[in-house]
Design a protein around this motif. Structure first.
Motif, PDB file in Angstrom:
ATOM      1  N   ASN A 298       9.504  -8.252  -5.729  1.00  0.00           N
ATOM      2  CA  ASN A 298       8.811  -8.933  -6.831  1.00  0.00           C
ATOM      3  C   ASN A 298       7.287  -8.790  -6.710  1.00  0.00           C
ATOM      4  OD1 ASN A 298      10.997 -10.434  -8.447  1.00  0.00           O
ATOM      5  ND2 ASN A 298      11.436 -11.091  -6.348  1.00  0.00           N
ATOM      6  N   THR A 299       6.817  -7.594  -6.368  1.00  0.00           N
ATOM      7  CA  THR A 299       5.372  -7.374  -6.205  1.00  0.00           C
ATOM      8  C   THR A 299       4.767  -6.580  -7.362  1.00  0.00           C
ATOM      9  OG1 THR A 299       5.801  -5.375  -4.890  1.00  0.00           O
ATOM     10  CG2 THR A 299       5.505  -7.446  -3.691  1.00  0.00           C
TER      11      THR A 299
ATOM     12  N   TYR B 275      -4.191   1.372  -2.684  1.00  0.00           N
ATOM     13  CA  TYR B 275      -2.963   0.601  -2.816  1.00  0.00           C
ATOM     14  C   TYR B 275      -1.877   1.237  -1.949  1.00  0.00           C
ATOM     15  CZ  TYR B 275      -4.606  -2.318  -6.667  1.00  0.00           C
ATOM     16  OH  TYR B 275      -5.283  -3.241  -7.435  1.00  0.00           O
ATOM     17  N   SER B 276      -0.972   0.412  -1.415  1.00  0.00           N
ATOM     18  CA  SER B 276       0.117   0.918  -0.588  1.00  0.00           C
ATOM     19  C   SER B 276       1.114   1.694  -1.446  1.00  0.00           C
ATOM     20  CB  SER B 276       0.835  -0.237   0.116  1.00  0.00           C
ATOM     21  OG  SER B 276       1.572  -1.014  -0.813  1.00  0.00           O
TER      22      SER B 276
ATOM     23  N   MET C 209      -2.138   7.789 -13.078  1.00  0.00           N
ATOM     24  CA  MET C 209      -2.091   6.451 -12.507  1.00  0.00           C
ATOM     25  C   MET C 209      -1.948   6.503 -10.994  1.00  0.00           C
ATOM     26  SD  MET C 209       0.501   3.303 -13.330  1.00  0.00           S
ATOM     27  CE  MET C 209       1.707   3.755 -12.061  1.00  0.00           C
ATOM     28  N   ILE C 210      -1.142   7.452 -10.493  1.00  0.00           N
ATOM     29  CA  ILE C 210      -0.984   7.567  -9.043  1.00  0.00           C
ATOM     30  C   ILE C 210      -2.312   7.929  -8.392  1.00  0.00           C
ATOM     31  CG2 ILE C 210       0.153   8.847  -7.191  1.00  0.00           C
ATOM     32  CD1 ILE C 210       2.606   9.118  -8.958  1.00  0.00           C
TER      33      ILE C 210
ATOM     34  N   GLY D  85       8.488  10.865  -3.294  1.00  0.00           N
ATOM     35  CA  GLY D  85       8.216  12.293  -3.435  1.00  0.00           C
ATOM     36  C   GLY D  85       7.054  12.555  -4.383  1.00  0.00           C
ATOM     37  N   MET D  86       6.985  11.795  -5.476  1.00  0.00           N
ATOM     38  CA  MET D  86       5.856  11.942  -6.409  1.00  0.00           C
ATOM     39  C   MET D  86       4.541  11.615  -5.720  1.00  0.00           C
ATOM     40  SD  MET D  86       7.235  10.108  -9.860  1.00  0.00           S
ATOM     41  CE  MET D  86       8.825  10.514 -10.604  1.00  0.00           C
ATOM     42  N   ILE D  87       4.515  10.485  -5.014  1.00  0.00           N
ATOM     43  CA  ILE D  87       3.277  10.065  -4.360  1.00  0.00           C
ATOM     44  C   ILE D  87       2.859  11.071  -3.296  1.00  0.00           C
ATOM     45  CG2 ILE D  87       2.235   8.266  -2.919  1.00  0.00           C
ATOM     46  CD1 ILE D  87       4.055   6.250  -4.362  1.00  0.00           C
ATOM     47  N   ASP D  88       3.813  11.541  -2.515  1.00  0.00           N
ATOM     48  CA  ASP D  88       3.492  12.530  -1.476  1.00  0.00           C
ATOM     49  C   ASP D  88       2.941  13.810  -2.094  1.00  0.00           C
ATOM     50  OD1 ASP D  88       4.354  10.742   0.425  1.00  0.00           O
ATOM     51  OD2 ASP D  88       6.339  11.661   0.676  1.00  0.00           O
TER      52      ASP D  88
END
Length: 470
Positions: A113-114, A295-296, A286-287, A263-266
């Motif tokens: 819920n973050t 951001y984590s 946005m990433i 995978g997208m973030i990496d």
């Protein structure tokens, strides 16, 4: 002697519990709680709730009032069905009702819920809200992403044109299925803003096609399992039975979703490291933006899911309903076609800058949202302390449900509310606040309203300008 001590203990404990129940009953009687239907022990009013829920709640509102209460198992719920009480919720009580109820789906699939949708009111939510409002969905940023929306709309027009040409050779009109095309449009726009890649259509790279297919399936399952679960209202039930295997499915979907999102973030991280010898690249997605703000990964993944949930089906369904209403009201369709021809002409394709010059088009979108808003019930709120709504006492921890569907079809609020009448907005100039709630109100209002209006407006305008519809 031992048995006597045991009996003294039992009698003392029983007396204490009895007095506690009397005290709670007295406090409950002293409160002016909203009216409520008769209930069944333990499950309370859960058996009263039938699909579609917004219609069930409206029928209960007709019997018990515009503000009434229900007990969903252990959860006390207040249902609001009038503009005045909705305004009270989102003005005087806006901070008190700033929290969201914790849900099992939010815990498992939305990273505890973050996300901006599910996180409680506080510094974390405020930081996400500022990020979205100022650096991702601001008017300036949306203007900067106009090219990708324009490109996706033109790809939609091209696919329709190709079908129309084939049909014309056979001397007939083209029969087209719009739902999947509109879903592809909205999904690709959001994904390109988030990640920079399309996930539908022929333009997908071969290497990405399988991942895109898996991701579309995962997102479909996430949407299906999101929202409230029976165990949210009956916590003891979770220890006994997994209702229809939902919790097990949530865990499985969450693992598959996390793997693809990571995978997208990496991939974005790898591109950023290779760019300019490791120096920070200009944020385009946005990433990119969230990585530059440190951001984590889990917060970024949760935000991706929130963007997709809020910005895909909602926009495509609105366009589809607007087209359906126009086809069933050819007089209104002819009127808006004449408006488009007069303002835009036929020498160029319409663009986003034309939308605000077309009041008839905007009225049609408002009326489609009024009659068939994508989310008939607003996302639930939760009271952080005691407050009053509509003259009734609302205890701390109460779930607040605003039945926007009932408000937007209330005959006391709208003239001839079940009929499609875009002209009803002529001269109102925004005077329908708290009567028209497609994006909610107050501090937890959907930050993507500007993007949704641009996507729906541009797509609908292009479809009206470029084709004759029957």
């Amino acid at each position: 002697m031992f048995m006597e001590d045991v009996w003294v203990y039992i009698i003392s404990a029983s007396s204490f519990l009895f007095l506690l129940c009397l005290f709670k009953l007295q406090r409950s009687n002293e409160r002016n709680l909203p009216p409520s239907p008769p209930s069944i022990p333990i499950i309370s009013h859960l058996l009263l709730i039938k699909e579609p829920v917004h219609r069930t709640l409206q029928s209960l509102s007709d019997r018990y009032g515009l503000v009434f209460s229900l007990n969903f198992g252990s959860r006390f719920v207040v249902v609001v069905s009038s503009p005045s009480t909705a305004e009270e919720c989102f003005t005087r009580n806006d901070i008190i009702l700033g929290n969201r109820p914790r849900t099992l789906s939010g815990k498992i699939m939305a990273y505890g819920n973050t996300t901006i949708v599910g996180s409680p009111y506080g510094s974390h939510w405020h930081n996400l809200r500022c990020l979205m409002a100022l650096e991702i969905l601001s008017s300036h940023c949306l203007t900067g992403s106009l090219a990708l929306r324009r490109e996706e709309v033109r790809l939609l027009l091209k696919s329709l044109y190709e079908v129309a040409v084939v049909a014309a050779r056979g001397g007939s009109c083209a029969r087209v299925e719009m739902m999947s095309r509109l879903q592809e449009l909205s999904f690709n726009i959001i994904m390109r803003m988030i990640f920079g890649k399309r996930y539908f259509g022929a333009a997908i790279d071969a290497d990405d096609a399988e991942v895109a297919k898996q991701f579309r399936e995962v997102i479909r399952e996430v949407f299906e399992l999101s929202g409230t679960d029976p165990s949210d209202f009956l916590p003891a039930l979770r220890k006994v039975v997994d209702f229809k295997g939902r919790e097990r499915r949530m865990v499985d979907v969450a693992k598959r979703s996390d793997r693809i999102l990571q995978g997208m973030i990496d991939e974005v991280k790898s591109i950023r490291q290779r760019s300019d010898g490791g120096r920070e690249v200009e944020s385009k997605t946005m990433i990119d933006t969230m990585l530059s703000k440190s951001y984590s990964d889990d917060i970024i993944k949760g935000q991706i899911l929130s963007m997709l949930a809020a910005g895909t089906d909602t926009s495509s369904v609105t366009i589809e309903w607007a087209m359906s209403l126009l086809l069933n009201h050819p007089d209104v369709l002819k009127k808006v076609q004449a408006e488009v021809d007069g303002v835009v002409g036929r020498d160029r394709l319409a663009d986003e800058a034309d939308i605000h010059k077309l009041p008839c088009l905007q009225n049609i979108i408002n009326e489609a949202l009024r009659l068939f808003l994508p989310a008939p019930l607003r996302v639930p709120h939760e009271s952080s302390e005691e407050c009053t709504i509509g003259g009734f006492d609302v205890p701390q921890g109460t779930m607040i449900l605003v039945n926007a569907w009932a408000i937007q079809r209330d005959p006391k609020v709208w003239d001839d509310p079940t009929n499609f009448k875009p002209r009803r907005y002529e001269g109102l100039e925004g005077d329908h606040a708290y009567r028209l709630l497609p994006f909610g109100m107050g501090r937890r209002r959907c930050p993507g309203a500007g993007l949704a209006n641009r996507v729906v407006g541009l797509a609908l305008l292009a479809l009206i300008q470029c084709f004759e519809w029957e």
